[in-house]
Motif scaffolding. Structure first.
Motif, mmCIF file in Angstrom:
data_model
loop_
_atom_site.group_PDB
_atom_site.id
_atom_site.type_symbol
_atom_site.label_atom_id
_atom_site.label_comp_id
_atom_site.label_asym_id
_atom_site.label_seq_id
_atom_site.Cartn_x
_atom_site.Cartn_y
_atom_site.Cartn_z
ATOM 1 N N HIS A 1 9.676 -9.950 -1.607
ATOM 2 C CA HIS A 1 11.052 -9.875 -2.095
ATOM 3 C C HIS A 1 11.905 -9.335 -0.956
ATOM 4 N N ASN A 2 12.671 -10.230 -0.328
ATOM 5 C CA ASN A 2 13.359 -9.946 0.920
ATOM 6 C C ASN A 2 14.689 -9.236 0.685
ATOM 7 N N GLY A 3 15.148 -8.526 1.705
ATOM 8 C CA GLY A 3 16.447 -7.871 1.631
ATOM 9 C C GLY A 3 16.384 -6.541 0.900
ATOM 10 N N GLY A 4 17.480 -5.787 0.982
ATOM 11 C CA GLY A 4 17.530 -4.480 0.344
ATOM 12 C C GLY A 4 18.888 -4.192 -0.241
ATOM 13 N N GLY A 5 18.957 -3.132 -1.047
ATOM 14 C CA GLY A 5 20.214 -2.746 -1.661
ATOM 15 C C GLY A 5 20.587 -3.640 -2.833
ATOM 16 N N GLY A 6 21.809 -3.450 -3.327
ATOM 17 C CA GLY A 6 22.257 -4.188 -4.502
ATOM 18 C C GLY A 6 22.857 -5.540 -4.201
ATOM 19 N N VAL A 7 23.086 -5.846 -2.927
ATOM 20 C CA VAL A 7 23.656 -7.133 -2.536
ATOM 21 C C VAL A 7 22.560 -7.947 -1.857
ATOM 22 N N GLN B 1 9.882 -5.555 -2.256
ATOM 23 C CA GLN B 1 8.573 -5.554 -2.911
ATOM 24 C C GLN B 1 7.654 -6.563 -2.231
ATOM 25 N N VAL B 2 6.353 -6.221 -2.181
ATOM 26 C CA VAL B 2 5.321 -7.147 -1.712
ATOM 27 C C VAL B 2 4.242 -7.224 -2.782
ATOM 28 N N GLU B 3 3.812 -8.440 -3.098
ATOM 29 C CA GLU B 3 2.809 -8.651 -4.143
ATOM 30 C C GLU B 3 1.696 -9.550 -3.619
ATOM 31 N N ALA B 4 0.497 -9.373 -4.163
ATOM 32 C CA ALA B 4 -0.663 -10.176 -3.792
ATOM 33 C C ALA B 4 -1.300 -10.755 -5.050
ATOM 34 N N PHE B 5 -1.916 -11.931 -4.900
ATOM 35 C CA PHE B 5 -2.482 -12.637 -6.051
ATOM 36 C C PHE B 5 -3.874 -13.158 -5.708
ATOM 37 N N THR B 6 -4.788 -12.991 -6.642
ATOM 38 C CA THR B 6 -6.121 -13.544 -6.521
ATOM 39 C C THR B 6 -6.360 -14.554 -7.632
ATOM 40 N N PHE B 7 -7.282 -15.482 -7.384
ATOM 41 C CA PHE B 7 -7.635 -16.477 -8.392
ATOM 42 C C PHE B 7 -8.928 -16.045 -9.072
ATOM 43 N N THR C 1 8.450 -2.974 -8.987
ATOM 44 C CA THR C 1 9.833 -3.313 -9.301
ATOM 45 C C THR C 1 10.494 -3.953 -8.088
ATOM 46 N N GLN C 2 11.529 -4.723 -8.331
ATOM 47 C CA GLN C 2 12.307 -5.327 -7.251
ATOM 48 C C GLN C 2 13.739 -4.829 -7.358
ATOM 49 N N GLY C 3 13.890 -3.519 -7.267
ATOM 50 C CA GLY C 3 15.195 -2.909 -7.475
ATOM 51 C C GLY C 3 16.074 -2.978 -6.241
ATOM 52 N N ALA C 4 17.027 -2.067 -6.168
ATOM 53 C CA ALA C 4 18.021 -2.069 -5.095
ATOM 54 C C ALA C 4 17.664 -1.074 -3.999
ATOM 55 N N ASP C 5 16.358 -0.824 -3.792
ATOM 56 C CA ASP C 5 15.941 0.150 -2.799
ATOM 57 C C ASP C 5 16.269 -0.322 -1.387
ATOM 58 N N LEU C 6 16.415 0.636 -0.495
ATOM 59 C CA LEU C 6 16.581 0.359 0.927
ATOM 60 C C LEU C 6 15.263 0.722 1.605
ATOM 61 N N SER C 7 14.379 -0.249 1.741
ATOM 62 C CA SER C 7 13.042 -0.026 2.279
ATOM 63 C C SER C 7 12.848 -0.887 3.517
ATOM 64 N N GLY C 8 12.246 -0.290 4.550
ATOM 65 C CA GLY C 8 12.007 -1.035 5.773
ATOM 66 C C GLY C 8 12.487 -0.246 6.969
#
Length: 209
Positions: free
Chosen positions: A90-96, A171-177, A48-55
């Motif tokens: 997905h950069n930044g945190g919180g709802g703003v 959030q951090v995501e990784a993709f493979t082909f 999820t890419q919610g309003a968490d304060l992570s980091g």
């Protein structure tokens, strides 16, 4: 076991491939020489890419980050992956997401199962500084045998705006082909799933090389 949902109808298709998300199984702080407060990282791999304060939890200054470039956060796969070619942050945190409390320049190192570096690259997450709702994406030549992705060499997105209350991420995501598999819903809609069982956008599906 088939990667497509069990309620799919059979749908014949020539081989198709796409870049599809492969989930991280864990995230950990692998080095923290200054004992900085780094919090809530589990939420950055929960899908999820919610309003968490992570980091980094305040107080932490840009000077402290620069003085401790080996501070590192590792994102782990359940098993080494091949054909890794994209990261999304997905950069930044919180709802703003306009207050520029995210990460700026970081260093990305791809490691094998023996923690030997495969490749290292800088990644500037700053822009667009005023809109962290836009995911940052790093595309690169496909890498094989990647067991974890390490982020280090951290900088703030905007030192003047967020002196000690950042940097944060969501959030951090990784993709493979690799190959994707069709799923024809009873409504007639055609969906595609990668080998990890994740839904892949139809627009990303192409004939396999």
């Amino acid at each position: 076991m088939s990667p497509v949902p069990c309620d799919c109808c059979d749908s014949a298709s020539p081989p198709r491939c796409a870049a599809g998300e492969v989930p991280f199984s864990a995230v950990l702080v692998s080095a923290n020489p200054a004992g900085l407060s780094i919090v809530n990282l589990g939420s950055t791999i929960d899908g999820t890419q919610g309003a968490d304060l992570s980091g980094f939890s305040p107080p932490v200054t840009e000077a402290v980050l620069v003085a401790n470039p080996t501070t590192a956060i590792d994102y782990l796969f359940a098993a080494p992956v091949d054909n890794l070619l994209r990261l999304r942050w997905h950069n930044g945190g919180g709802g703003v997401l306009t207050d520029q409390d995210g990460f700026g320049l970081v260093t990305v190192t791809f490691l094998d199962a023996g923690l030997v570096p495969i490749s290292t690259t800088p990644w500037d997450l700053t822009a667009p500084a005023g809109n962290n709702a836009i995911p940052r994406q790093l595309d690169f030549a496909a890498l094989n045998g990647v067991a974890r992705v390490r982020f280090s060499g951290f900088h703030k997105q905007n030192v003047g705006v967020m002196g000690t209350g950042s940097p944060l991420l969501r959030q951090v995501e990784a993709f493979t082909f690799g190959p994707v598999y069709p799923c024809r819903r009873r409504t007639g809609a055609l969906e595609w799933y990668n080998e990890a069982g994740n839904l892949v956008p139809t627009a990303d599906v192409i004939p396999c090389p």
